[in-house]
Design an enzyme around this catalytic site. Structure first.
Site: not given
Length: 471
Positions: A59, A205, A244, A294, A356, A384
């Site tokens: 990813g 995460k 990232a 978060k 995201r 996620q």
């Protein structure tokens, strides 16, 4: 050689011009080589035996992490081998191929590199629809499917999982938390005959909820430990307020590597770069859980931003309420929650700005994507926060964790003091409400002042050590 430039001829016969700097890349090699030698020594690596670092999962963050290591240490080929594994067979659609072609042609350095590697023609053909590209194929050229606009350095890509991991010294888990257990269960089959355990750095995460025998959180590092039997002292978590693409573009960033004393300080030193400062901390599980928490509230932030046309006032109201819920939850999870305030708020802030999960909330509220599309979105990867909403709701709705309601003066499940989490669960998991419900939650006159929720958390002994598997 003319005016600091050299003329190069690539293997396909074409000529190109490149700067001496590009050919003579050394990137402060002496200091880097010393750090590499120190880590090799700690791992007992003999001369001629390269340190083998493998990223599992490609990813955005997993790919960037591997690329950062490749940029820094890839020059020392006899001392370190850096590879990344991703599943084969993922085709790049025509629209993405066209966009990728535009990115390549907008970056002279990337264009030259592809021509030099005789790889440019396939991107021309893909743009025209005459060829299908695959995600593992473009990753070798430095393009992550979830981050097309940020070209990386070329990477050594392996599509066979056994080949990638069987002799790895350091494995970097770049998988989503929802895939971590399954993949590491397969990896464990390839490690049965290992004499020494590898070091594993998890970037994931997210969490899972286990309700029996007692409600508790299962984190990715725990999943890896259960799946592989690698001792927890060899498994670390690295997280922080990071985007990232910005890290790869050398925007200043911090991260924290958490785990046992044995490895976290040496690894922090090894990973540290001038633009990427890595701290260390012994509290692995709590920081890891906060990294998942978060993402939950970032989805709601995206919804509020979209539904209020980016109203700064509305977003600040949401921020006040969501952070108060997060503080309340940290008091359930941590004996000394005040130590987490800085890292948690920093990670939350950057995720709300550009992560995201916030993007996903925005797109849902605008109707540009739907829940029926699932949690893995083309061009973004796994969202996620969705699974984390379900996990946190399930855990905090257990009556065995009850706390005293400040107004009703009776025991209630902790989730009853978290109206935003409840609303997100109804929108994302059981789908009985639309995204508009998040605004209704903010406008509810019975909603406590966020200050009161923080005061409640700070004035009551809410700590539930069993949630993190503590005695």
């Amino acid at each position: 050689m003319l005016n600091g430039l050299i003329l190069l001829t690539c293997c396909c016969g074409k000529k190109m011009v490149g700067s001496i700097k590009a050919v003579n890349h050394h990137n402060n090699g002496c200091g880097l080589e010393e750090k590499l030698d120190e880590l090799r020594s700690l791992l007992g690596k003999a001369d001629g035996d390269p340190l083998r670092i493998v990223g599992v999962g490609a990813g955005a963050w997993g790919s960037v992490f591997a690329a950062l290591l490749q940029d820094s240490y890839g020059q020392f080929r006899e001392k370190v081998q850096i590879r990344i594994w991703r599943r084969p067979g993922r085709a790049v659609d025509r629209a993405t191929a066209e966009h990728l072609f535009e990115v390549i042609n907008s970056r002279e350095d990337v264009l030259r590199r592809l021509i030099w590697r005789c790889a440019y023609l396939k991107y021309v053909e893909a743009r025209l629809g005459d060829r299908t590209l695959f995600a593992d194929e473009i990753l070798k050229d430095g393009f992550c499917l979830n981050m097309i606009d940020t070209p990386l350095c070329p990477l050594k890509v392996v599509t066979n999982l056994q080949e990638a991991v069987w002799d790895a010294d350091i494995v970097v888990n770049g998988l989503p938390s929802t895939e971590t257990r399954e993949v590491f269960e397969e990896i464990s089959q390839y490690w049965k005959e290992r004499i020494t355990a590898p070091i594993i750095i998890s970037l994931a995460k997210g969490i899972e909820a286990a309700l029996k025998p007692v409600p508790r959180i299962i984190t990715p590092t725990q999943m890896i430990n259960i799946a592989t039997g690698v001792p927890l002292e060899n498994i670390l978590y690295l997280g922080g307020p990071n985007i990232a693409s910005e890290i790869y573009n050398k925007e200043y960033a911090n991260a924290r590597i958490c785990g046992a004393d044995k490895w976290r300080k040496p690894l922090a030193k090894f990973l540290r770069q001038p633009h990427f400062i890595v701290w260390d901390n012994s509290d692995l599980v709590t920081h890891e859980v906060m990294g998942g928490l978060k993402n939950v509230y970032a989805i709601g932030a995206g919804m509020v931003a979209a539904l209020t046309n980016e109203s700064a006032t509305s977003k600040s109201v949401y921020f006040a309420h969501c952070t108060s819920e997060m503080i309340f939850i940290t008091h359930l999870l941590a004996e000394e929650p005040e130590k987490l305030a800085g890292p948690l708020l920093a990670d939350t802030y950057v995720t709300l700005l550009k992560g995201r999960n916030a993007w996903y909330g925005q797109m849902l509220a605008k109707g540009e994507i739907s829940r029926d599309m699932g949690d893995s979105i083309s061009g973004k990867g796994m969202i996620q926060g969705v699974s984390a909403v379900g996990a946190f709701y399930e855990l905090l709705s257990q009556s065995s964790l009850s706390v005293l309601h400040p107004d009703e003066k009776k025991p209630v499940a902790p989730v009853e003091l978290c109206p935003i989490l409840k609303t997100l669960y109804k929108v994302l998991i059981i789908r009985e409400q639309s995204s508009q419900a998040i605004l209704q939650a903010l406008r509810d006159e019975t909603l406590n002042d966020p200050r009161e929720r923080i005061e409640i958390a700070q004035s009551h002994a809410f700590y539930r050590p069993s949630l993190l598997g503590q005695p």
